[in-house]
Design a protein around this motif. Structure first.
Motif, PDB file in Angstrom:
ATOM      1  N   VAL A 119       0.840  -1.113  -0.131  1.00  0.00           N
ATOM      2  CA  VAL A 119       0.247  -0.053  -0.046  1.00  0.00           C
ATOM      3  C   VAL A 119       0.735   1.319  -0.036  1.00  0.00           C
TER       4      VAL A 119
ATOM      5  N   ARG B 205      -8.797   0.932  -4.781  1.00  0.00           N
ATOM      6  CA  ARG B 205      -8.371   1.627  -3.675  1.00  0.00           C
ATOM      7  C   ARG B 205      -9.139   1.320  -2.382  1.00  0.00           C
TER       8      ARG B 205
ATOM      9  N   GLU C  72      -7.759  -0.053   1.195  1.00  0.00           N
ATOM     10  CA  GLU C  72      -8.155   0.563   2.485  1.00  0.00           C
ATOM     11  C   GLU C  72      -8.847  -0.408   3.475  1.00  0.00           C
TER      12      GLU C  72
ATOM     13  N   LEU D  75      -6.121  -2.702   4.579  1.00  0.00           N
ATOM     14  CA  LEU D  75      -5.188  -1.934   5.616  1.00  0.00           C
ATOM     15  C   LEU D  75      -5.602  -1.773   6.876  1.00  0.00           C
ATOM     16  N   LEU D  76      -6.924  -1.339   6.911  1.00  0.00           N
ATOM     17  CA  LEU D  76      -7.629  -1.251   8.437  1.00  0.00           C
ATOM     18  C   LEU D  76      -7.667  -2.592   9.076  1.00  0.00           C
TER      19      LEU D  76
ATOM     20  N   ASP E 159      -4.328  -3.334  10.442  1.00  0.00           N
ATOM     21  CA  ASP E 159      -3.926  -2.591  11.520  1.00  0.00           C
ATOM     22  C   ASP E 159      -4.948  -2.831  12.901  1.00  0.00           C
TER      23      ASP E 159
ATOM     24  N   VAL F  89       1.352   6.215   2.453  1.00  0.00           N
ATOM     25  CA  VAL F  89       0.263   4.982   2.488  1.00  0.00           C
ATOM     26  C   VAL F  89      -0.597   5.598   1.658  1.00  0.00           C
ATOM     27  N   LEU F  90      -1.150   4.598   0.685  1.00  0.00           N
ATOM     28  CA  LEU F  90      -2.454   4.952  -0.140  1.00  0.00           C
ATOM     29  C   LEU F  90      -2.357   6.487  -0.294  1.00  0.00           C
TER      30      LEU F  90
ATOM     31  N   SER G 244      -5.992   8.200  -1.036  1.00  0.00           N
ATOM     32  CA  SER G 244      -7.407   8.249   0.103  1.00  0.00           C
ATOM     33  C   SER G 244      -7.271   9.337   1.016  1.00  0.00           C
TER      34      SER G 244
ATOM     35  N   VAL H  42      -7.229   5.670   7.017  1.00  0.00           N
ATOM     36  CA  VAL H  42      -5.804   5.348   6.176  1.00  0.00           C
ATOM     37  C   VAL H  42      -4.867   6.731   6.625  1.00  0.00           C
ATOM     38  N   TYR H  43      -5.569   7.747   6.767  1.00  0.00           N
ATOM     39  CA  TYR H  43      -4.642   8.948   7.082  1.00  0.00           C
ATOM     40  C   TYR H  43      -3.798   8.936   8.416  1.00  0.00           C
TER      41      TYR H  43
ATOM     42  N   ARG I 181      -1.106   6.491   7.509  1.00  0.00           N
ATOM     43  CA  ARG I 181      -0.163   7.303   6.827  1.00  0.00           C
ATOM     44  C   ARG I 181       0.767   8.102   7.558  1.00  0.00           C
TER      45      ARG I 181
END
Length: 427
Positions: free
Chosen positions: A241, A259, A263, A266-267, A270, A348-349, A352, A357-358, A361
């Protein structure tokens, strides 16, 4: 005179014994025109009508030329050479392709997204198929071109036949096709599809039986490869990502991710404890997204990953998964800044704007920046300040300046860059 299929007729078969091909073609063509004009249609199979409705909802234009080219040349060669479907191509060639010459038939092998990896068979038919872009590298997913046997079989995870005007795109109405999905023998996920395309006789039950028998032989071959796989082939899947091209890498295959799917993965990576649909919706769009939409996206993602990898209630990863983010974090955790920076391929992405995601990142960017500042490594600071993240990072530029010899010409250039950034920040 046309004999109507009985109520117990197999809905996946297009031409039943006793059907008059000319009359059926006329009836289906009329139904297609009615659907395009008014969204109403009588006399077509439910599986076809449902696919037409999905095609319309996905914005597919029935008058658009079909088959969007997505891969070609060396990129296609590299992609399909490492794809799991390459392992079963010899079986498919032996059972289907060798007898397809001078028959007007084409045999196609797709990936799990409906992209055509190989198209072989009758030379004249291949030349005709160029007109609808039924060619190697083209995207024939249902989302892209509407109802068609390989794309719809993948969308439904079931074998299916599409006869003439049952295709959503008018440019394909002269063709018929039979296809069935191929599954990973361990995870059950769809790897791709096998398809036979040609004239009306492709839509008879015997062709679908032939396709299913070929799929059974192909999956048996895959099972053999799995049992004899090397440890390298059994590595966990890997999520990528960092940068603008998210992907999932598994057993040498690089699967491009949308995307949204990147996302969600990734979530989940995490949050190993799992997340509910409502929580995912909030992390993606601060609660604006409908949880029903999330469930639909996760369902599509499960077709890529397999039910053995992605669980539910709550949604969570059931198997180990590596990631490029994990590589960066591991380097930072052990104090190996050079390794962390080498693995940091970008934000990271970056496209997005999802809150969850922010956060990931910014957390990763801040950790890498802090480690760089502590290291005072000239080479690493040079690389960072030339990257997307570091071009306007005044702290990094200042640290870079402090690591240089004041007598060098580069020192003066870096000092000038700092002066420019400082003026821009001051407004």
């Amino acid at each position: 005179m046309t004999t109507q299929p009985t109520a117990h007729a197999n809905p996946w078969i297009a031409l039943h014994p006793g059907d008059d091909v000319v009359s059926l073609a006329r009836r289906v063509s009329s139904a297609h025109q009615s659907f395009v004009d008014s969204a109403g249609a009588d006399g077509v199979r439910t599986v076809v009508l449902d696919s037409w409705q999905r095609s319309r909802s996905n914005g597919v234009d029935p008058d658009r030329s079909s088959g969007v080219s997505s891969l070609s040349g060396s990129e296609l060669e590299q992609y399909r050479s490492t794809h799991p479907m390459a392992l079963i191509r010899p079986v498919i060639r032996k059972l289907l392709v060798e007898d397809a010459a001078d028959t007007g038939l084409l045999v196609a092998i797709t990936d799990a997204h409906g992209r055509l990896l190989w198209v072989e068979g009758d030379t004249a038919a291949k030349d005709r198929a160029v007109g609808i872009n039924f060619t190697e590298g083209a995207d024939w997913s249902e989302d892209s071109v509407g109802t068609n046997a390989p794309g719809t079989s993948i969308a439904l995870d079931h074998c299916v036949q599409i006869f003439g005007a049952e295709h959503f795109s008018r440019t394909v109405h002269d063709w018929s096709c039979s296809a069935a999905p191929v599954h990973d023998p361990v995870s059950g996920r769809i790897l791709g599809a096998i398809d036979i395309t040609g004239g009306p006789r492709v839509a008879v039950p015997e062709v679908l039986s032939l396709i299913r028998a070929t799929v059974a032989a192909a999956e048996s071959e895959l099972r053999f490869h799995v049992l004899n796989a090397s440890p390298l082939d059994r590595r966990p899947p890997r999520l990528e990502v960092l940068g603008s091209r998210p992907a999932l890498v598994r057993a040498g295959e690089r699967i491009a991710l949308s995307r949204r799917h990147a996302e969600i993965l990734l979530l989940l990576l995490d949050h190993p404890e799992g997340l509910g649909a409502e929580h995912i919706a909030m992390l993606l769009d601060e609660g604006v997204l409908d949880p029903v939409t999330i469930r639909a996206e996760v369902s599509r993602l499960r077709k890529i990953l397999g039910s053995d990898v992605l669980g539910s209630r709550p949604y969570r990863l059931l198997a180990a998964m590596d990631s490029d983010i994990g590589d960066v974090r591991a380097g930072l955790d052990r104090g190996d800044v050079r390794s962390a920076v080498a693995h940091y391929a970008g934000p990271v992405l970056p496209s997005s704007d999802a809150p969850g995601v922010y956060r990931v990142r910014e957390e990763l960017r801040a950790r890498v920046q802090a480690a760089l500042l502590r290291s005072a490594d000239t080479d690493l600071l040079r690389r960072w300040t030339s990257s997307v993240d570091g071009r306007e990072d005044l702290s990094a530029w200042t640290a870079y300046l402090g690591s240089l010899d004041p007598r060098s010409s580069l020192y003066a250039q870096v000092r000038a860059r700092i002066a420019l950034l400082d003026r821009e920040l001051r407004g």
